[in-house]
Design a protein around this motif. Sequence first.
Motif, mmCIF file in Angstrom:
data_model
loop_
_atom_site.group_PDB
_atom_site.id
_atom_site.type_symbol
_atom_site.label_atom_id
_atom_site.label_comp_id
_atom_site.label_asym_id
_atom_site.label_seq_id
_atom_site.Cartn_x
_atom_site.Cartn_y
_atom_site.Cartn_z
ATOM 1 N N ALA A 13 0.855 -1.210 0.000
ATOM 2 C CA ALA A 13 0.000 0.000 0.000
ATOM 3 C C ALA A 13 0.872 1.233 0.000
ATOM 4 N N ARG A 14 1.968 1.252 0.719
ATOM 5 C CA ARG A 14 2.873 2.404 0.731
ATOM 6 C C ARG A 14 3.508 2.581 -0.646
ATOM 7 N N GLU A 24 2.257 1.632 -3.456
ATOM 8 C CA GLU A 24 1.208 2.171 -4.347
ATOM 9 C C GLU A 24 1.016 3.656 -4.107
ATOM 10 N N ASP A 25 1.015 4.027 -2.854
ATOM 11 C CA ASP A 25 0.874 5.463 -2.541
ATOM 12 C C ASP A 25 2.045 6.241 -3.127
ATOM 13 N N ASN A 26 3.246 5.724 -2.956
ATOM 14 C CA ASN A 26 4.425 6.404 -3.507
ATOM 15 C C ASN A 26 4.350 6.472 -5.026
ATOM 16 N N ALA A 74 1.689 6.424 -6.892
ATOM 17 C CA ALA A 74 0.630 7.372 -7.246
ATOM 18 C C ALA A 74 1.118 8.778 -7.027
ATOM 19 N N TYR A 75 1.837 9.028 -5.946
ATOM 20 C CA TYR A 75 2.378 10.351 -5.673
ATOM 21 C C TYR A 75 3.365 10.751 -6.746
#
Length: 175
Positions: free
Chosen positions: A157-158, A160-162, A164-165
């Motif tokens: 999840a991190r 993916e967040d990174n 996406a960011y």
Amino acid sequence: MKITPLDIRQKRFDTAVRGFSRREVEAYLELLAGEFEEVVKENIALKEELRRAQLRIEQYQERERTLQETMVTAQRISEDLKSAAKKEAEIIIADAEHQAEKIVHGAHQKLVQVVEDINELKRQRTQFESQVRSVVEAHRKLLETFSGPSFADRDYARVEDNVAYLSQKKATHGE
């Protein structure tokens, strides 16, 4: 001096004037000699019978002595046998008591061993139950760990967040 029937028969008396009748004296002497001969024969027979009776009495006395000795010997043997039997019985009883003590001691030792084995089995059971509880508890905790969000899920999840960011940043900067 012993007089025999022959002495009586051969006895001669001097003759005297007006003495006894010779025939009567000789007849009486002959009768007396016959009677005396019978008495002598009877005396000899009685002496022989007495000698035989004394021999029988001696034999009976010897038998009686032998029987008494035999009875004394038999009594002594009987007492010896009783004594030996009593000693043998005492030995048998002592041996039986010793064997019984050994059996009881052996049974007691087996009982002690069985009790020790039971206690050891109880200890092993308790230890096994504790180990099984520990394993079950460890697996439960492991299952709890897997039932919630896992480390990989959180890292993903991190990531993916990174991503996406970064994608957003790139889109805002590079476009």
